[in-house]
Design an enzyme around this catalytic site. Structure first.
Site, PDB file in Angstrom:
ATOM      1  N   GLY A  54       8.086 -12.903  12.936  1.00 16.70           N
ATOM      2  CA  GLY A  54       9.213 -13.215  12.063  1.00 16.70           C
ATOM      3  C   GLY A  54       9.298 -14.717  11.908  1.00 16.70           C
ATOM      4  O   GLY A  54       8.727 -15.451  12.718  1.00 16.70           O
ATOM      5  N   CYS A  81       3.917 -12.260  18.317  1.00 20.97           N
ATOM      6  CA  CYS A  81       4.457 -13.552  17.862  1.00 20.97           C
ATOM      7  C   CYS A  81       5.971 -13.635  18.123  1.00 20.97           C
ATOM      8  O   CYS A  81       6.386 -13.620  19.261  1.00 20.97           O
ATOM      9  CB  CYS A  81       4.089 -13.781  16.391  1.00 20.97           C
ATOM     10  N   TYR A  82       6.791 -13.658  17.086  1.00 28.97           N
ATOM     11  CA  TYR A  82       8.238 -13.691  17.321  1.00 28.97           C
ATOM     12  C   TYR A  82       8.665 -12.512  18.205  1.00 28.97           C
ATOM     13  O   TYR A  82       9.532 -12.643  19.070  1.00 28.97           O
ATOM     14  CB  TYR A  82       8.990 -13.648  15.983  1.00 28.97           C
ATOM     15  N   HIS A 171      -1.757 -13.135  16.463  1.00 28.68           N
ATOM     16  CA  HIS A 171      -1.662 -11.984  15.551  1.00 28.68           C
ATOM     17  C   HIS A 171      -2.928 -11.129  15.615  1.00 28.68           C
ATOM     18  O   HIS A 171      -3.895 -11.404  14.910  1.00 28.68           O
ATOM     19  CB  HIS A 171      -1.443 -12.474  14.114  1.00 28.68           C
ATOM     20  N   GLU A 173      -3.417  -8.322  14.343  1.00 28.54           N
ATOM     21  CA  GLU A 173      -3.588  -7.545  13.103  1.00 28.54           C
ATOM     22  C   GLU A 173      -4.383  -8.302  12.038  1.00 28.54           C
ATOM     23  O   GLU A 173      -4.849  -7.712  11.062  1.00 28.54           O
ATOM     24  CB  GLU A 173      -2.215  -7.140  12.539  1.00 28.54           C
ATOM     25  N   SER A 225       0.301   9.244 -15.272  1.00 27.61           N
ATOM     26  CA  SER A 225       0.018   8.061 -16.094  1.00 27.61           C
ATOM     27  C   SER A 225      -1.479   7.794 -16.195  1.00 27.61           C
ATOM     28  O   SER A 225      -1.918   7.043 -17.042  1.00 27.61           O
ATOM     29  CB  SER A 225       0.703   6.834 -15.485  1.00 27.61           C
ATOM     30  N   GLY A 226      -2.240   8.406 -15.270  1.00 31.74           N
ATOM     31  CA  GLY A 226      -3.664   8.077 -15.206  1.00 31.74           C
ATOM     32  C   GLY A 226      -3.938   6.954 -14.211  1.00 31.74           C
ATOM     33  O   GLY A 226      -5.081   6.597 -13.962  1.00 31.74           O
ATOM     34  N   GLY A 227      -2.875   6.381 -13.638  1.00 36.10           N
ATOM     35  CA  GLY A 227      -3.041   5.396 -12.562  1.00 36.10           C
ATOM     36  C   GLY A 227      -3.394   6.111 -11.258  1.00 36.10           C
ATOM     37  O   GLY A 227      -3.344   7.342 -11.189  1.00 36.10           O
ATOM     38  N   VAL A 228      -3.717   5.322 -10.229  1.00 36.68           N
ATOM     39  CA  VAL A 228      -4.206   5.920  -8.979  1.00 36.68           C
ATOM     40  C   VAL A 228      -3.171   6.853  -8.349  1.00 36.68           C
ATOM     41  O   VAL A 228      -3.479   7.993  -7.991  1.00 36.68           O
ATOM     42  CB  VAL A 228      -4.572   4.806  -7.952  1.00 36.68           C
ATOM     43  N   ASP A 229      -1.932   6.393  -8.235  1.00 32.19           N
ATOM     44  CA  ASP A 229      -0.953   7.145  -7.454  1.00 32.19           C
ATOM     45  C   ASP A 229      -0.605   8.493  -8.099  1.00 32.19           C
ATOM     46  O   ASP A 229      -0.615   9.532  -7.434  1.00 32.19           O
ATOM     47  CB  ASP A 229       0.336   6.325  -7.261  1.00 32.19           C
ATOM     48  N   SER A 230      -0.297   8.476  -9.392  1.00 32.00           N
ATOM     49  CA  SER A 230       0.072   9.758 -10.006  1.00 32.00           C
ATOM     50  C   SER A 230      -1.143  10.673 -10.105  1.00 32.00           C
ATOM     51  O   SER A 230      -1.015  11.895 -10.013  1.00 32.00           O
ATOM     52  CB  SER A 230       0.736   9.557 -11.370  1.00 32.00           C
ATOM     53  N   SER A 231      -2.344  10.097 -10.249  1.00 26.94           N
ATOM     54  CA  SER A 231      -3.545  10.936 -10.329  1.00 26.94           C
ATOM     55  C   SER A 231      -3.800  11.648  -8.999  1.00 26.94           C
ATOM     56  O   SER A 231      -4.118  12.836  -8.968  1.00 26.94           O
ATOM     57  CB  SER A 231      -4.769  10.082 -10.670  1.00 26.94           C
ATOM     58  N   LYS A 369      -1.769   2.348   0.063  1.00 24.80           N
ATOM     59  CA  LYS A 369      -2.675   2.487  -1.076  1.00 24.80           C
ATOM     60  C   LYS A 369      -4.096   2.887  -0.656  1.00 24.80           C
ATOM     61  O   LYS A 369      -4.723   3.732  -1.294  1.00 24.80           O
ATOM     62  CB  LYS A 369      -2.727   1.148  -1.836  1.00 24.80           C
TER      63      LYS A 369
END
Ligand code: XMP
Length: 513
Positions: A54, A81-82, A171, A173, A225-231, A369
């Site tokens: 943070g 870290c924080y 960190h 990560e 929509s043809g985008g990744v998520d809705s597809s 994603k």
């Protein structure tokens, strides 16, 4: 029951990265704001908790704290870290503020590790870690041991193995930390005892069962929509309920060349579902006639889409369930500040009040994603669809600057298709985060054959970025740009000049409008 790790968000910049790394280790995790109650955490019954970094000092009046009771509920905790400083401070150690000293460290830092700490066991005794801190821990709390140090930082890591409390000042990560992922893995598996049951195959099986149980014999409608998520959402729902799913795809004529046909062909060929395509280019264009102001254009496109989409759904499908492709980052609450509220996002659609669905289905709501893409590939979606670049909701409407007419949209589509083709051929497409053509609405004088021309200009935009909040203009080799320019001028009617946009974000934005 899936085993869960909680990432407790204290406002650090790498919080989503921590969560993604945990999931890459096969462990499901959720990011919760630091304001979440201890009761809620106990209800979730996590296998472990990670305190994030943070921007604050534990001594700032406004800095986020958590009840020290959390350290005695018997759940393993890793502070980063924080989060590490907060652990030390809360349990009676000493944190020295930057005001008193200047032991700040930023960037790659040589760090020595103790090999009798489970987090570092089996790893080299020293290596590079990624530091980003001003305050530091000068004395660990009772019961803790120092388990890593750097030249400037007396406590680069600490542990109370008996209570399963661990802290790292650096960190793990971040990719720059050598063996950082192994350190997280040791915490998850060797300290928390996770089994690692978060796998995309089992996600699909579970999601299919859940969808079936929720939907029963009812219908589900999804805006595709043809985008990744809705597809990916469509493919998953199709697997679960086949023809009970209806996908509504609004082709407003502002998509890339042949995009509408491609989406229709892909989904009707590969998946069992009802597919409805609404072709409404004329309606959109007539509403947009004469409009040049970017915000007004966006407003009209959004409103028209809303009307067309819901008018179709209202009469035929306005019962049963509504599905949408919400993904996890769309709904993470931020740990920053007091106004911890869920972002409104373009994936979350406002439903008209007069349409009463039985419920909402968001089958991807827990996925990042990259996980959505992995699910899409496993479900058999074509690679080019799963890995496609982001495309703005208003489509080419924000890339045709000035008035949008059918002819100008076609000019842009043709130029964009050539750009895409050349970038694919030379292998540069995969190196870009996003690239496209823009029709800026500028006309310039040229000469073709022996005749004077006065035609449109095409601008090429290509960027590389991790998060689209900032972006660099891409350094595409001149010979590729030259080929694209030649082809556009020769093959696209009404274009006589091509320019390349060399503006980063900020100060520019990715899109031109
Ligand atoms: P900007 O232009 O804001 O773009 O730097 C950042 C990313 O967002 C996309 N973008 C949009 N996506 N609706 C969307 O769904 C929009 O109105 C919109 N405007 C920009 C843009 O393509 C880029 O990936």
């Amino acid at each position: 029951m899936k085993e869960t790790v909680i990432v407790l968000d204290f406002g650090g910049q790498y919080n989503q990265l921590i969560a993604r790394r945990v999931r890459e280790c096969g462990v499901y995790c959720e990011i919760l704001p630091y304001k979440v109650s201890l009761e809620r955490i106990k209800e979730i019954d996590p296998k472990g908790i990670i305190f994030t970094g943070g921007p604050n000092s534990v001594y700032d009046e406004s800095s986020p704290h958590y009840t020290p009771d959390i350290f005695s509920i018997g759940v393993p905790i890793l502070g980063i870290c924080y989060g590490c400083q907060l652990m030390a401070y809360s349990l009676g150690g000493t944190v020295v503020s930057a005001a008193d000293n200047s032991v700040s460290e930023y960037g790659k830092t040589e760090t020595g590790y103790s090999d009798d700490c489970v987090i570092f066991s089996g790893l080299p005794k020293s290596g590079i870690s990624w530091m980003s801190h001003r305050d530091y821990i000068s004395k660990v709390p009772d019961g803790f041991k120092v388990t890593a140090t750097t030249a400037h930082c007396p406590v680069a890591a600490m542990a109370d193995a008996e209570k399963k409390l661990y802290g790292v000042q650096f960190h793990p990560e971040v990719n720059h930390t050598e063996h950082g992922k192994e350190m997280l893995k040791s915490f998850l598996y060797d300290v928390c005892g996770c089994a690692g049951n978060w796998k995309m195959d089992s996600f699909i099986e579970d999601a299919v069962e859940q969808i079936k149980a929720q939907v029963r014999d009812r219908g589900v409608v999804l805006g595709l929509s043809g985008g990744v998520d809705s597809s990916v959402a469509a493919a998953l729902l199709s697997k679960a309920i086949g023809k009970q799913l209806t996908c509504v795809f609004v082709d407003q004529g502002l998509m890339r060349k042949n995009e509408g046909d491609y989406v229709e062909e892909t989904f009707t060929r590969l998946f069992d579902m009802n597919f409805i395509r609404i072709n409404c280019q004329d309606e959109f264009l007539s509403k947009l006639k004469g409009v040049t102001d970017p915000e007004e254009k966006r407003g009209i496109i959004g409103e028209e889409f809303y009307n067309v989409f819901w008018n179709r759904i209202r009469d035929e499908y306005g019962s049963g369930f509504f599905a949408q492709g919400t993904i996890y980052p769309d709904r993470i609450e931020s740990g920053k500040g007091d106004a911890a509220k869920i972002k409104t996002h373009h994936n979350q659609v406002e439903i008209p009040k007069d349409i009463k669905f039985e419920g909402i289905i968001e089958p991807l709501k827990d996925l990042f994603k990259d996980e959505v893409r992995a699910v899409g590939e496993k479900l058999g979606l074509p690679r080019e669809l799963v890995w496609r670049q982001p495309f703005p909701g208003p489509g080419l409407g924000v890339r045709v600057i000035g008035e949008i007419t059918a002819e100008r949209v076609k000019t842009l589509q043709e130029a964009d298709a050539i750009l895409r083709d050349e970038m694919d051929k030379c292998g540069y497409a995969e190196k870009m985060s996003q690239f496209f053509a823009v029709l800026p609405g500028v006309r310039t004088v040229g000469v073709m054959g022996d005749a004077r021309t006065y035609d449109e200009l095409i601008a090429i935009r290509a960027v590389t970025t991790d998060d689209f909040m900032t972006a660099d203009w891409a350094k595409i080799p001149y010979d590729i740009l030259g080929k694209v320019s030649n082809r556009i001028i020769n093959e696209v009617e009404h274009v006589n000049r091509v320019v390349y946009d060399i503006t980063s974000k900020p100060p520019g934005t990715v899109e031109w409008e």
